[in-house]
Structure formats: structure tokens, C-alpha cells
Motif scaffolding. Structure first.
Motif, PDB file in Angstrom:
ATOM      1  N   PRO A 271      15.014 -89.963 -26.181  1.00 57.83           N
ATOM      2  CA  PRO A 271      15.929 -90.695 -25.101  1.00 57.83           C
ATOM      3  C   PRO A 271      15.995 -92.287 -25.754  1.00 57.83           C
ATOM      4  CG  PRO A 271      13.487 -90.470 -24.312  1.00 57.83           C
ATOM      5  CD  PRO A 271      13.864 -89.753 -25.691  1.00 57.83           C
ATOM      6  N   VAL A 272      17.139 -93.020 -24.969  1.00 57.19           N
ATOM      7  CA  VAL A 272      17.066 -94.530 -25.298  1.00 57.19           C
ATOM      8  C   VAL A 272      16.667 -94.797 -23.810  1.00 57.19           C
ATOM      9  CG1 VAL A 272      18.747 -94.484 -26.907  1.00 57.19           C
ATOM     10  CG2 VAL A 272      19.662 -94.429 -24.519  1.00 57.19           C
ATOM     11  N   ASP A 273      16.430 -95.929 -23.560  1.00 60.67           N
ATOM     12  CA  ASP A 273      15.798 -96.617 -22.197  1.00 60.67           C
ATOM     13  C   ASP A 273      16.442 -96.602 -21.279  1.00 60.67           C
ATOM     14  OD1 ASP A 273      13.341 -97.938 -21.174  1.00 60.67           O
ATOM     15  OD2 ASP A 273      14.859 -99.611 -20.770  1.00 60.67           O
ATOM     16  N   TRP A 304      27.803 -99.546 -30.981  1.00 58.38           N
ATOM     17  CA  TRP A 304      28.741-100.488 -31.263  1.00 58.38           C
ATOM     18  C   TRP A 304      30.065-100.155 -30.828  1.00 58.38           C
ATOM     19  CZ3 TRP A 304      26.777-104.856 -33.809  1.00 58.38           C
ATOM     20  CH2 TRP A 304      25.575-104.889 -34.188  1.00 58.38           C
ATOM     21  N   LYS A 305      30.913-101.163 -30.586  1.00 53.35           N
ATOM     22  CA  LYS A 305      32.104-100.915 -30.002  1.00 53.35           C
ATOM     23  C   LYS A 305      33.161-100.261 -30.905  1.00 53.35           C
ATOM     24  CE  LYS A 305      32.218-104.665 -26.584  1.00 53.35           C
ATOM     25  NZ  LYS A 305      32.794-105.889 -26.208  1.00 53.35           N
ATOM     26  N   GLY A 306      32.891-100.585 -32.314  1.00 59.33           N
ATOM     27  CA  GLY A 306      33.719-100.123 -33.142  1.00 59.33           C
ATOM     28  C   GLY A 306      32.963-100.169 -34.699  1.00 59.33           C
ATOM     29  N   ASP A 307      33.775 -99.729 -35.623  1.00 57.77           N
ATOM     30  CA  ASP A 307      33.178 -99.673 -37.009  1.00 57.77           C
ATOM     31  C   ASP A 307      33.098-101.146 -37.733  1.00 57.77           C
ATOM     32  OD1 ASP A 307      33.254 -97.161 -37.295  1.00 57.77           O
ATOM     33  OD2 ASP A 307      35.096 -96.663 -38.280  1.00 57.77           O
ATOM     34  N   GLY A 308      33.811-102.137 -37.278  1.00 56.48           N
ATOM     35  CA  GLY A 308      33.654-103.240 -37.861  1.00 56.48           C
ATOM     36  C   GLY A 308      32.837-104.560 -36.933  1.00 56.48           C
ATOM     37  N   LYS A 319      26.745-102.867 -27.758  1.00 56.33           N
ATOM     38  CA  LYS A 319      26.886-102.110 -26.432  1.00 56.33           C
ATOM     39  C   LYS A 319      25.498-101.992 -25.923  1.00 56.33           C
ATOM     40  CE  LYS A 319      30.017-100.130 -25.007  1.00 56.33           C
ATOM     41  NZ  LYS A 319      31.103 -98.865 -24.856  1.00 56.33           N
ATOM     42  N   GLY A 320      24.454-101.652 -26.786  1.00 56.77           N
ATOM     43  CA  GLY A 320      23.078-101.529 -26.661  1.00 56.77           C
ATOM     44  C   GLY A 320      22.285-101.137 -27.847  1.00 56.77           C
ATOM     45  N   SER A 321      21.071-101.788 -27.824  1.00 58.29           N
ATOM     46  CA  SER A 321      20.013-101.447 -29.020  1.00 58.29           C
ATOM     47  C   SER A 321      18.725-101.251 -28.443  1.00 58.29           C
ATOM     48  CB  SER A 321      20.014-102.890 -29.627  1.00 58.29           C
ATOM     49  OG  SER A 321      19.257-102.619 -30.819  1.00 58.29           O
ATOM     50  N   PHE A 322      18.269-100.012 -28.899  1.00 58.98           N
ATOM     51  CA  PHE A 322      16.952 -99.426 -28.317  1.00 58.98           C
ATOM     52  C   PHE A 322      15.841 -98.993 -29.303  1.00 58.98           C
ATOM     53  CE2 PHE A 322      20.603 -98.426 -25.983  1.00 58.98           C
ATOM     54  CZ  PHE A 322      20.229 -98.913 -24.423  1.00 58.98           C
ATOM     55  N   HIS A 323      14.706 -99.279 -29.170  1.00 57.55           N
ATOM     56  CA  HIS A 323      13.737 -99.026 -30.104  1.00 57.55           C
ATOM     57  C   HIS A 323      12.484 -98.136 -29.312  1.00 57.55           C
ATOM     58  CE1 HIS A 323      11.385-100.240 -33.965  1.00 57.55           C
ATOM     59  NE2 HIS A 323      11.344 -99.175 -33.729  1.00 57.55           N
TER      60      HIS A 323
END
Length: 401
Positions: A271-273, A304-308, A319-323
């Protein structure tokens, strides 16, 4: 002692019937059985010496014998070995299949093998011990030019919607009976869950996270990462994981939800938070650190919204980062942690003293004498009839020859 001690009886009763039924399920898994049959017939050569690790019912060893192996060493640590002996005899292989009770990492064989076969493949590939078991077998049990089945494991991942497990995680934010259970959510959000996915739950085409070459790789920790482009709008709940195994040059086996013939082994949900709304063109990046021998896993997921958009100096597209880590999902109590500190000075408790007594009494005495002397040495622990016999049986069946 005429009858088996209670410990032996307990391990041979209701609990073992569940173990036997587990192996029945393995045998009814036709894609698994067919994959191993084809792989064994492709790899085994007439006259080969074959080792079957964690043999269970002995089915893989019997497949090898039927394919022309001259001798099969069937290694099994549990009570299933007795049933496997009976099955082997019923099929006429008693002269070629030799059973060795013990863990494969501890046993010694009278000769090196031409081939090793096993099915210690977890839901995500690594967590049932296949990497370390085959690494040890290659070093000690296999000829230098020997072959292994499986020869490679690919760890596959994909972003996924999984509302049913998400609801299980969020359960801890409710208040059963009016009490606050929110501390449990941290543990639940850092655990891997067994799940059977449908293709419709995947948000992107799967990616190969990591490949393990079982013909040469060891069980050292490794890091791996993969990026996946979201293929449809949805809600990201976590990362799905499964395996693809190369059993032989011409045979693969998988539990992939996208396979037409997957084996009956569930997938993994990491899961992500919090769920993240995603849409076509977004990108999900997963980075994992894996310690196979400890079944430890950490995962970092970025959306991420897109590749770049993921430049090192900008987070505008993030858009989100989870550890997460299974270390944070372990139920480690402070009493046990205190005992693992380097400065801790351990002392045996009364039951430890009793175990030490049994081990010291294994000096040529009969089992009945050991039981009698143990009861005399520790009357406060073994006042009930038969209690000393049960305790001695638990020790000697594990540590004696």
C-alpha cells in the motif's frame, strides 16, 4: 516408550491434516504441475542425480525419476516426509528416491547432484526462500556444471487499485466499541498483503522490477526500481507484485493476473499511505530495497503528472510521494528488543535451564532415563505425569541425531 510422546501426537493430528490439505491444493493446481512436469522432462537427463528441496509430497522428485533420474534425494524437514515415503513406494520409486529429513542448508549428501529442483517461490518470487536455498545448494550439493529449476525469477510490479485492502487499512481509523485504535494503522500501512487481482484493477502495463539469476546470484540484499505510465484514470492504492519464473529454457510459470494460465498462488499488495487520483499519462515510479534472507522489503512510490515533471530541482509535477517498510510493520515488543541489545547480559529462565538439562543428558542415556532425570532436576516444572516426556520429545526431535 511404547507410544509417541504428546508433542509427536499433536504434530501428527489435526494440524498436520491441514498441512496435507495444503499439499492437496498444490497437486490440484494443474498449471503449476504441468509447468514442472514439462520443465523436468526438458532438463533431466537419463542417469542424473537429482535433489528435490523442500519436497513435500515428493511430486517433483517423482517427476524426475519418471524422466530418467537414476537417484533422487528428497529433502524435507517436516513430517510430510513420512507421507512422501509412502507415496513414493506406492508408485514404485522406493529404490531410486532416497529421503533425507532435515533442512537442505544443514544436510550432507553422499554425492553431488546433476540437478536441483524446488518450488520455494513466494507470491512476489523471493519471500519463500528460493534465492538462498538455491545459492546454498549450488555451493554444497550441486556439481559445478549442474542445472537448477527454476533458473530465473522475475519480480513484476504494476500500480493498482485495491479498495478491499485499503478498507482494511483504514479500518483502524474507526473506533470499535468507542476506543481509539489509530496507532495500529502505522503497522497495517507497512505490511504486504496477499491478494488475487483481476486485470481490471491494474492501472498500467506491468514492469519488470528485478531479475534474479538463480544459476549464479547469491542471497545478498538488492535494490531495484521501475517506472510505469498510467494507462487509465483511477485511484492508486498501492503497488501490485507477482513473479514470473523461468523453470527451464522452454517453460515459464507465473501467478500474473494477466496470464491465461496462472498458477494458484496469490499476488502481493504493497500500500501507499493515501490513495492518489491518477489519469492517463501520469507516471508511477517504484523503488524497492529487498533483503531476501530476512524477508524484508521497503518501497518508495512517487506519482508524477507526466514524464518530464520530475526534475531534481522541482516538485511541481509531483502528485504524491510515499515511503514504507515492512520493518515498521513488524510487531516488535520492547521486551524482545531489550534482549537483542549488544550490552544485554542474557540468563536462562527456568525453561531454558530445563532445555539445557535435556541437551546435557543426551550423552548416551535412553530416552526414558532422560525423562526421569529431567523430572527429578526440575520438579517445579514437570509435576504432571507425561509432561517431562513431552518436553524431552520437543527437544530431542529437533536437536538429536
Amino acid at each position: 516408550m511404547v507410544f509417541p510422546p504428546p508433542a509427536i501426537l499433536q504434530s501428527s493430528g489435526v494440524l498436520v491434516s491441514l498441512v496435507v490439505d495444503e499439499h492437496r491444493q498444490y497437486l490440484t493446481d494443474e498449471p503449476r504441475l504441468e509447468a514442472y512436469r514439462r520443465a523436468v522432462e526438458e532438463v533431466v537427463r537419463p542417469g542424473d542425480v537429482v535433489v528435490d528441496l523442500g519436497s513435500g509430497t515428493g511430486i517433483l522428485g517423482m517427476l524426475a525419476a519418471r524422466a530418467g533420474a537414476a537417484r533422487v534425494y528428497s529433502i524435507e524437514a517436516g513430517g510430510m516426509i513420512e507421507l512422501a515415503r509412502a507415496i513414493s513406494k506406492a508408485n514404485g520409486f522406493q529404490d531410486r528416491v532416497r529421503f533425507v529429513k532435515g533442512y537442505s542448508t544443514r544436510v550432507e549428501l553422499p554425492e553431488k547432484a546433476d540437478m536441483v529442483v524446488c518450488d520455494q517461490i513466494g507470491r512476489f518470487g523471493f519471500e519463500a526462500g528460493v534465492i538462498q536455498l538455491l545459492a546454498d545448494a549450488r555451493l554444497r550439493l550441486l556439481k559445478p556444471e549442474g542445472r537448477v529449476i527454476p533458473s530465473r525469477i522475475d519480480l513484476m510490479v504494476a500500480p493498482v487499485e485495491c479498495r478491499e485492502v485499503r478498507e482494511q487499512i483504514e479500518f483502524w481509523l474507526h473506533s470499535p466499541a468507542g476506543f481509539d485504535f489509530t496507532p495500529a494503522r502505522k503497522w497495517s500501512a507497512n505490511s504486504g498483503y496477499p491478494v488475487k487481482y483481476s486485470p481490471s484493477q491494474l492501472l498500467a502495463e506491468p514492469a519488470r522490477l528485478h531479475s534474479v539469476d538463480l544459476t549464479q546470484d547469491g542471497a545478498a540484499p538488492f535494490r531495484a526500481e521501475a517506472s510505469m505510465n498510467v494507462a487509465r484514470n483511477g485511484e492508486l492504492d498501492g503497488v501490485a507484485g507477482w513473479f514470473q519464473a523461468q523453470l527451464s529454457p522452454g517453460v515459464t510459470m507465473t501467478n500474473s493476473p494477466l496470464s491465461a494460465t496462472p498458477i494458484e498462488r496469490r499476488n502481493v499488495f504493497l500500500p501507499v499511505d493515501r490513495p492518489v487520483a491518477v489519469e492517463t499519462g501520469n507516471r508511477v515510479h517504484a523503488r524497492m530495497n529487498i533483503i531476501p534472507a530476512e524477508i524484508m522489503l521497503s518501497w518508495k512510490v512517487q506519482v508524477w503528472k507526466g514524464d518530464g515533471d520530475d526534475d531534481a530541482d522541482s516538485e511541481r509535477g509531483l502528485k504524491g510521494s510515499f515511503h514504507h517498510s515492512t520493518l515498521h510493520g513488524m510487531l516488535l515488543c520492547r521486551e524482545d528488543l531489550r534482549r537483542t541489545h549488544p550490552d544485554f547480559v542474557p540468563r536462562l529462565d527456568p525453561w531454558g535451564e530445563a532445555r539445557l538439562t535435556v541437551l546435557k543428558l543426551c550423552d548416551g542415556r535412553r530416552l526414558a532415563d532422560i525423562e526421569r532425570d529431567l523430572a527429578v532436576a526440575h520438579p517445579e516444572l514437570f509435576s504432571e505425569p507425561g509432561s517431562a516426556g513431552k518436553f524431552v520429545a520437543e527437544v530431542v526431535t529437533r536437536y538429536s541425531l
